[in-house]
Motif scaffolding. Structure first.
Motif, PDB file in Angstrom:
ATOM      1  N   HIS A   1     -24.040 -67.131  56.527  1.00  0.00           N
ATOM      2  CA  HIS A   1     -22.896 -67.230  55.611  1.00  0.00           C
ATOM      3  C   HIS A   1     -23.107 -66.543  54.269  1.00  0.00           C
ATOM      4  CE1 HIS A   1     -20.785 -70.054  58.245  1.00  0.00           C
ATOM      5  NE2 HIS A   1     -21.947 -70.634  58.434  1.00  0.00           N
ATOM      6  N   GLY A   2     -24.326 -66.124  53.982  1.00  0.00           N
ATOM      7  CA  GLY A   2     -24.590 -65.470  52.706  1.00  0.00           C
ATOM      8  C   GLY A   2     -24.819 -66.461  51.574  1.00  0.00           C
ATOM      9  N   ASP A   3     -24.873 -65.928  50.361  1.00  0.00           N
ATOM     10  CA  ASP A   3     -25.128 -66.738  49.172  1.00  0.00           C
ATOM     11  C   ASP A   3     -24.085 -67.842  49.057  1.00  0.00           C
ATOM     12  OD1 ASP A   3     -26.885 -64.650  48.880  1.00  0.00           O
ATOM     13  OD2 ASP A   3     -25.995 -63.881  47.033  1.00  0.00           O
ATOM     14  N   MET A   4     -24.540 -69.002  48.574  1.00  0.00           N
ATOM     15  CA  MET A   4     -23.607 -70.123  48.426  1.00  0.00           C
ATOM     16  C   MET A   4     -24.162 -71.161  47.466  1.00  0.00           C
ATOM     17  SD  MET A   4     -24.127 -72.175  52.030  1.00  0.00           S
ATOM     18  CE  MET A   4     -24.125 -70.714  53.043  1.00  0.00           C
ATOM     19  N   ARG A   5     -23.265 -72.026  47.030  1.00  0.00           N
ATOM     20  CA  ARG A   5     -23.648 -73.168  46.210  1.00  0.00           C
ATOM     21  C   ARG A   5     -24.291 -74.246  47.081  1.00  0.00           C
ATOM     22  NH1 ARG A   5     -18.628 -74.642  42.181  1.00  0.00           N
ATOM     23  NH2 ARG A   5     -18.819 -72.813  40.845  1.00  0.00           N
ATOM     24  N   MET A   6     -25.053 -75.097  46.432  1.00  0.00           N
ATOM     25  CA  MET A   6     -25.696 -76.223  47.110  1.00  0.00           C
ATOM     26  C   MET A   6     -24.651 -77.120  47.771  1.00  0.00           C
ATOM     27  SD  MET A   6     -28.905 -77.754  47.224  1.00  0.00           S
ATOM     28  CE  MET A   6     -29.716 -77.621  45.665  1.00  0.00           C
TER      29      MET A   6
END
Length: 160
Positions: A46-51
């Motif tokens: 999904h790639g970069d993401m928030r916690m």
């Protein structure tokens, strides 16, 4: 609609999937437990993401997610940087070491599946993938409380 006995057998078979998962977990490197492997896989997919997004995808509490992230970050597999849109939040991303670890996990998993399913045809493996995907989609978002299933009289197959 399937017969009640078929649903009962399906429930037994789904319970037995735990043995498959345990076998897959045994091939993980000792420094990469299943939770960390899943974090790497989700960031890879999904790639970069928030916690908070990662916790949603993991279907676990934020505190559990935080432990998995801390473990992966301590090994240099992910980095946490400030979210430009909200300085209180962090953006998680794979590092080059994390990508390398994810590639190794993929190699191990592929080898195990190829070994265990060596006597399966390509069509059978494809059918399993399609059916498992459809099963997962039938359950929808497992993080929310499911709507009550209609009660069906199995002898007449009509709503009770």
């Amino acid at each position: 609609m399937a017969e009640q006995a078929q649903y009962e057998e399906l429930a037994r078979q789904l319970s037995a999937v735990g043995a498959v998962k345990r076998d897959m977990e045994r091939i993980l490197p000792s420094e990469c437990p299943a939770g960390s492997a899943t974090v790497l896989a989700l960031l890879g997919r999904h790639g970069d993401m928030r916690m908070s997004r990662l916790a949603e995808l993991l279907s676990v509490d934020l505190s559990v997610t935080s432990r998995h992230v801390a473990h992966a970050a301590a090994r240099g597999w992910i980095e946490r940087s400030p979210d430009p849109a909200d300085k209180r939040s962090r953006i998680l991303r794979l590092t080059p070491a994390g990508r390398a670890e994810l590639a190794e996990l993929s190699r191990r998993t592929t080898r195990l599946l190829a070994s265990r399913l060596a006597d399966w045809s390509d069509d059978e493996v494809g059918q399993l993938i399609r059916l498992m995907t459809r099963l997962r989609e039938s359950f929808g978002d497992c993080r929310t409380a499911p709507a009550p299933a209609p009660v069906v009289d199995m002898t007449t197959r009509t709503p009770a």
